[in-house]
Write a protein that holds these residues in place. Structure first.
Motif, PDB file in Angstrom:
ATOM      1  N   ALA A 112      11.853  -6.659   6.048  1.00  0.00           N
ATOM      2  CA  ALA A 112      11.587  -7.979   6.628  1.00  0.00           C
ATOM      3  C   ALA A 112      10.249  -8.529   6.172  1.00  0.00           C
ATOM      4  O   ALA A 112      10.089  -9.750   6.008  1.00  0.00           O
ATOM      5  N   ALA A 113       9.286  -7.637   5.948  1.00  0.00           N
ATOM      6  CA  ALA A 113       7.955  -8.089   5.517  1.00  0.00           C
ATOM      7  C   ALA A 113       7.972  -8.683   4.116  1.00  0.00           C
ATOM      8  O   ALA A 113       7.087  -9.471   3.751  1.00  0.00           O
ATOM      9  N   LEU A 114       8.998  -8.340   3.296  1.00  0.00           N
ATOM     10  CA  LEU A 114       9.067  -8.859   1.924  1.00  0.00           C
ATOM     11  C   LEU A 114       9.293 -10.364   1.888  1.00  0.00           C
ATOM     12  O   LEU A 114       8.889 -11.032   0.934  1.00  0.00           O
ATOM     13  N   SER A 115       9.940 -10.892   2.907  1.00  0.00           N
ATOM     14  CA  SER A 115      10.234 -12.338   2.945  1.00  0.00           C
ATOM     15  C   SER A 115       9.433 -13.075   4.006  1.00  0.00           C
ATOM     16  O   SER A 115       9.688 -14.238   4.278  1.00  0.00           O
ATOM     17  N   LYS A 116       8.505 -12.392   4.596  1.00  0.00           N
ATOM     18  CA  LYS A 116       7.716 -13.001   5.669  1.00  0.00           C
ATOM     19  C   LYS A 116       6.351 -13.423   5.135  1.00  0.00           C
ATOM     20  O   LYS A 116       5.735 -12.700   4.348  1.00  0.00           O
ATOM     21  N   LYS A 117       5.885 -14.556   5.578  1.00  0.00           N
ATOM     22  CA  LYS A 117       4.568 -15.031   5.156  1.00  0.00           C
ATOM     23  C   LYS A 117       3.491 -14.067   5.647  1.00  0.00           C
ATOM     24  O   LYS A 117       3.435 -13.729   6.824  1.00  0.00           O
ATOM     25  N   GLY A 118       2.658 -13.613   4.753  1.00  0.00           N
ATOM     26  CA  GLY A 118       1.610 -12.673   5.099  1.00  0.00           C
ATOM     27  C   GLY A 118       2.089 -11.232   5.163  1.00  0.00           C
ATOM     28  O   GLY A 118       1.302 -10.327   5.466  1.00  0.00           O
ATOM     29  N   GLY A 119       3.382 -10.997   4.906  1.00  0.00           N
ATOM     30  CA  GLY A 119       3.918  -9.639   4.937  1.00  0.00           C
ATOM     31  C   GLY A 119       3.520  -8.837   3.705  1.00  0.00           C
ATOM     32  O   GLY A 119       3.075  -9.390   2.687  1.00  0.00           O
ATOM     33  N   THR A 120       3.687  -7.506   3.789  1.00  0.00           N
ATOM     34  CA  THR A 120       3.335  -6.624   2.675  1.00  0.00           C
ATOM     35  C   THR A 120       4.387  -6.745   1.580  1.00  0.00           C
ATOM     36  O   THR A 120       5.574  -6.424   1.795  1.00  0.00           O
ATOM     37  N   LYS A 121       3.953  -7.221   0.378  1.00  0.00           N
ATOM     38  CA  LYS A 121       4.875  -7.425  -0.741  1.00  0.00           C
ATOM     39  C   LYS A 121       4.460  -6.661  -1.984  1.00  0.00           C
ATOM     40  O   LYS A 121       5.311  -6.368  -2.848  1.00  0.00           O
ATOM     41  N   ARG A 122       3.180  -6.344  -2.128  1.00  0.00           N
ATOM     42  CA  ARG A 122       2.727  -5.625  -3.318  1.00  0.00           C
ATOM     43  C   ARG A 122       3.454  -4.299  -3.433  1.00  0.00           C
ATOM     44  O   ARG A 122       3.621  -3.566  -2.452  1.00  0.00           O
ATOM     45  N   TYR A 123       3.895  -4.003  -4.633  1.00  0.00           N
ATOM     46  CA  TYR A 123       4.738  -2.823  -4.856  1.00  0.00           C
ATOM     47  C   TYR A 123       4.041  -1.540  -4.415  1.00  0.00           C
ATOM     48  O   TYR A 123       4.627  -0.701  -3.717  1.00  0.00           O
ATOM     49  N   ASP A 124       2.757  -1.395  -4.777  1.00  0.00           N
ATOM     50  CA  ASP A 124       2.049  -0.167  -4.411  1.00  0.00           C
ATOM     51  C   ASP A 124       1.850  -0.061  -2.905  1.00  0.00           C
ATOM     52  O   ASP A 124       1.936   1.023  -2.316  1.00  0.00           O
ATOM     53  N   LYS A 125       1.626  -1.212  -2.255  1.00  0.00           N
ATOM     54  CA  LYS A 125       1.449  -1.197  -0.799  1.00  0.00           C
ATOM     55  C   LYS A 125       2.765  -0.870  -0.095  1.00  0.00           C
ATOM     56  O   LYS A 125       2.791  -0.181   0.933  1.00  0.00           O
ATOM     57  N   VAL A 126       3.863  -1.378  -0.631  1.00  0.00           N
ATOM     58  CA  VAL A 126       5.172  -1.093  -0.047  1.00  0.00           C
ATOM     59  C   VAL A 126       5.481   0.401  -0.169  1.00  0.00           C
ATOM     60  O   VAL A 126       5.986   1.024   0.779  1.00  0.00           O
ATOM     61  N   LEU A 127       5.176   0.972  -1.335  1.00  0.00           N
ATOM     62  CA  LEU A 127       5.394   2.409  -1.515  1.00  0.00           C
ATOM     63  C   LEU A 127       4.541   3.229  -0.539  1.00  0.00           C
ATOM     64  O   LEU A 127       4.977   4.268  -0.024  1.00  0.00           O
ATOM     65  N   LEU A 128       3.321   2.732  -0.292  1.00  0.00           N
ATOM     66  CA  LEU A 128       2.451   3.418   0.665  1.00  0.00           C
ATOM     67  C   LEU A 128       3.050   3.379   2.067  1.00  0.00           C
ATOM     68  O   LEU A 128       3.057   4.395   2.777  1.00  0.00           O
ATOM     69  N   ARG A 129       3.600   2.228   2.476  1.00  0.00           N
ATOM     70  CA  ARG A 129       4.238   2.126   3.791  1.00  0.00           C
ATOM     71  C   ARG A 129       5.462   3.038   3.884  1.00  0.00           C
ATOM     72  O   ARG A 129       5.696   3.690   4.908  1.00  0.00           O
ATOM     73  N   LEU A 130       6.218   3.098   2.800  1.00  0.00           N
ATOM     74  CA  LEU A 130       7.384   3.984   2.784  1.00  0.00           C
ATOM     75  C   LEU A 130       6.964   5.449   2.900  1.00  0.00           C
ATOM     76  O   LEU A 130       7.608   6.248   3.592  1.00  0.00           O
TER      77      LEU A 130
END
Length: 527
Positions: free
Chosen positions: A312-330
Motif C-alpha cells: 500500500a505504501a508504494l502507491s501512497k503519497k509519502g510512502g516508502t518506494k525506494r527499492y533499497d528501503k522496501v527491501l529493508l522493510r521486508l
C-alpha cells in the motif's frame, strides 16, 4: 454483659500465615537460623520475610506495612512488629543471601526426609525477570530477550534445577543476556558443590561421574551438542527435544505409530528409533498439532498484513518506494515472523531505483505442515524405558515451567525494584525459599487428594482471622478478649490435610478495666 457495649477491634488475618509458618517450621528453617547464631529478633524477621513473600508478596516496604496493619503473624511468632524498622527486612535479606548454600542444602536434605524423595530425575530450565529503573549498579542486569515481553527493561536470569515433584535442588542468579546453553555446566557445578556438603547423609544426591544414575531432562534451548556430550562424559542420562531433525520424516509411516495416550482432548502417537549411543522417539500430539495450526494461521495472517502494508505504501503519497528501503522493510518483517516467512517466496519488481510491485506465494506447504503438525523428536540415552515411560519423562519438564509460573505469578518474582546487585539477588533468593515452602504445602495437600493452586488456598484462608472483643459487665468491668474466629469448613479441610490444629492460637484475656457499673448508669439516665 451490656450488649450495646460490645466492640470488635484489631482484626488480623492468620489463616495463610498459620499454614505458611507451620511448613517453615516443619522444614526446620527456624532451627537452622539458630544454628547460624542469629538472635531471636533476627529469626523472627527472617520468618517474616519468607512467610510474607508466601502470603502477601511485595517489596520490603509493603511487607512491613502488611505485618503491622493486616497480618497476625507476629502473634503466631509471639512477638510484636508494630515497631519493626524498615531497614530490618533489608538487613535480614543480606543475611539470608550470605547463607544461601547452607540454606539450600538444608532444604534439600529436609525435603528428602519429609517426602521420601528419590531424586533420580532432575529437570533444568532457565527464565528471566526484569528490573524497574536503569539498574546501573547491578553488573548482572543486562538487556536481552525477555520471556515476559519486556525488552525495554534490564533483565536478570534465574536458573533452577528441580526434581520430579517440583522441589528445587539448587538455583543460580545469572546475567540477563546469558546464553541458555552456556549455563548448564555452571548449574551442574553448583549442584555438585551444594549437595557435596551433605556427604555425611546416606541418601545424598550422588553426582560423581558415572555413578549417579540420574536422568537430566532439558528443553531444546539448552540441549546443544556440547551440553549433551558434557552430560555423557559426567555419567548422566538425558532426555531432551532434538534441535534438528535426526530422522527423515519420510521414514515415518503413520501405520507404525503406537498410541500411548488418548482422551477427549488429546492423542499422542510415538515410534522409537534405536541407535548405538542414543534412542530417538518420534512424537505426534493431536493437541499440540491443533495449537500449532492456530499459531501458523495467526502468523500467516499477520505476515501477509505486513506485506499488504508495504504494498500500500508504494502507491501512497509519502510512502516508502525506494527499492533499497522496501527491501529493508521486508527484511524487518521477515525477521519478526521468521518462523513463517521461510515458507514464502517474495518477488519485488523495481524500476529506476523504485519498487513498483510486490508479489508473494506460500510455498513449501509440506514443510510448513510438518513444522506446525504437533510432531517433535526426543533424544535420550535411556535404553531401559518403553515409549510411554520415555515420553512421560519429558512431560515432567512442565514441572519447571509450572515452578516459574508460580514464582512469577503467585510469589511476585517480577518486577524487581532494587538497584544493588546484592539486594536483587536477595529478592530472588527469598522468593526461591518461599517456593520451597509453597511446593511443600502443595505436595502435602496433593497427597491428601487436594490439588489446588496456592493463590486460591491463600485467598480463602484469609477469612480466618484474629480479633479483639471488648464488652462491659454489669459489675462495671471493661473486659478485652483476644480470640480467633471459628474456622470455616474450608479452613478445617486444609488444616486437617496438613496435620495442623484447627485453632492456631488460644483465646486470652488481655485486660480488665473498672468502669461505671451499668445499674448506676441506668439510674443516672432516669434521674
Amino acid at each position: 454483659v451490656d450488649l450495646t457495649s460490645m466492640e470488635n477491634t484489631q482484626c488480623r488475618m492468620i489463616g495463610a500465615e498459620y499454614v505458611g509458618l507451620s511448613m517453615v517450621r516443619a522444614l526446620g528453617l527456624d532451627r537452622l537460623f539458630r544454628r547460624f547464631g542469629w538472635s531471636a529478633s533476627q529469626i523472627q524477621v527472617a520468618l517474616l520475610a519468607i512467610v510474607g513473600r508466601l502470603v502477601r508478596p511485595g517489596s520490603e516496604r509493603q511487607t512491613r506495612a502488611w505485618a503491622q496493619e493486616l497480618s497476625g503473624l507476629d502473634e503466631l511468632l509471639g512477638t510484636d512488629f508494630r515497631h519493626l524498622s524498615h531497614n530490618a527486612l533489608y538487613r535480614i535479606a543480606d543475611l539470608l543471601l550470605e547463607h544461601k548454600p547452607a540454606i539450600e542444602e538444608h532444604l534439600q536434605r529436609r525435603e528428602r526426609d519429609l517426602f521420601s524423595l528419590q531424586e533420580r530425575i532432575i529437570l533444568y530450565d532457565l527464565t528471566n525477570t526484569y528490573l524497574e529503573g536503569s539498574a546501573c549498579e547491578n553488573p548482572k542486569a543486562k538487556r536481552g530477550r525477555s520471556k515476559d515481553k519486556r525488552k525495554d527493561r534490564p533483565l536478570l536470569a534465574l536458573g533452577l534445577v528441580i526434581d520430579e515433584l517440583g522441589f528445587p535442588k539448587t538455583s543460580k542468579i545469572l546475567k540477563g543476556n546469558i546464553s541458555e546453553p552456556s549455563t548448564l555446566l555452571e548449574m551442574l557445578t553448583a549442584l555438585q558443590r551444594d549437595t557435596g556438603q551433605a556427604a555425611g547423609c546416606s541418601n545424598t544426591l550422588k553426582l560423581s561421574p558415572g555413578k549417579n544414575g540420574i536422568t537430566v531432562v532439558l528443553d531444546a534451548g539448552i540441549a546443544s551438542e556440547d551440553n549433551l556430550k558434557l552430560l555423557r562424559s559426567r555419567g548422566y542420562d538425558y532426555v531432551c527435544v532434538a534441535r534438528n531433525q535426526p530422522i527423515d520424516r519420510s521414514e515415518i509411516n503413520a501405520d507404525e505409530l503406537m498410541t500411548i495416550k488418548k482422551d477427549r482432548t488429546n492423542k499422542v502417537e510415538v515410534r522409537v528409533f534405536k541407535g548405538e549411543d542414543e534412542h530417538i522417539l518420534y512424537c505426534k500430539s493431536l493437541a499440540k498439532g491443533k495449537k500449532e495450526a492456530a499459531i501458523q494461521s495467526l502468523f500467516q495472517e499477520r505476515f501477509e498484513q505486513g506485506l499488504e502494508m508495504i504494498v500500500a505504501a508504494l502507491s501512497k503519497k509519502g510512502g516508502t518506494k525506494r527499492y533499497d528501503k522496501v527491501l529493508l522493510r521486508l527484511g524487518r518483517l521477515k525477521e519478526k515472523y521468521a518462523s513463517i516467512a521461510q515458507y514464502y517466496r517474495i518477488e519485488v519488481s523495481h524500476k529506476d531505483g523504485k519498487a513498483t510491485s510486490i508479489k508473494w506465494t506460500f510455498e513449501k506447504i509440506d514443510n510448513a505442515e510438518q513444522r506446525f503438525s504437533g510432531s517433535y523428536f526426543l533424544r535420550t540415552t535411556r535404553r531401559d524405558l518403553d515409549e510411554k515411560s520415555l515420553w512421560s519423562l519429558y512431560v515432567m519438564l512442565t514441572n519447571v515451567e509450572d515452578a516459574f509460573r508460580t514464582l512469577k505469578s503467585e510469589l511476585n518474582l517480577r518486577p524487581i525494584y532494587h538497584r544493588k546487585e546484592s539486594r536483587t539477588d536477595a529478592h530472588l533468593f527469598i522468593t526461591v525459599i518461599a517456593y520451597h515452602v509453597l511446593n511443600s504445602i502443595r505436595v502435602k495437600l496433593s497427597q491428601q487428594g487436594l490439588s489446588m493452586r496456592w493463590a486460591g488456598v491463600r485467598e480463602r484462608l484469609s477469612s480466618h482471622v484474629r480479633i479483639t472483643t471488648a464488652f462491659t459487665t454489669q459489675e462495671g468491668q471493661r473486659i478485652y478478649i483476644r480470640n480467633s474466629s471459628v474456622p470455616e469448613p474450608f479452613h478445617r479441610t486444609i488444616y486437617t490435610a496438613l496435620g495442623l490444629n484447627h485453632s492456631p492460637l488460644p483465646a486470652k484475656r488481655i485486660s480488665v478495666k473498672s468502669v461505671v457499673p451499668i445499674q448506676r448508669l441506668k439510674s443516672e439516665v432516669v434521674s
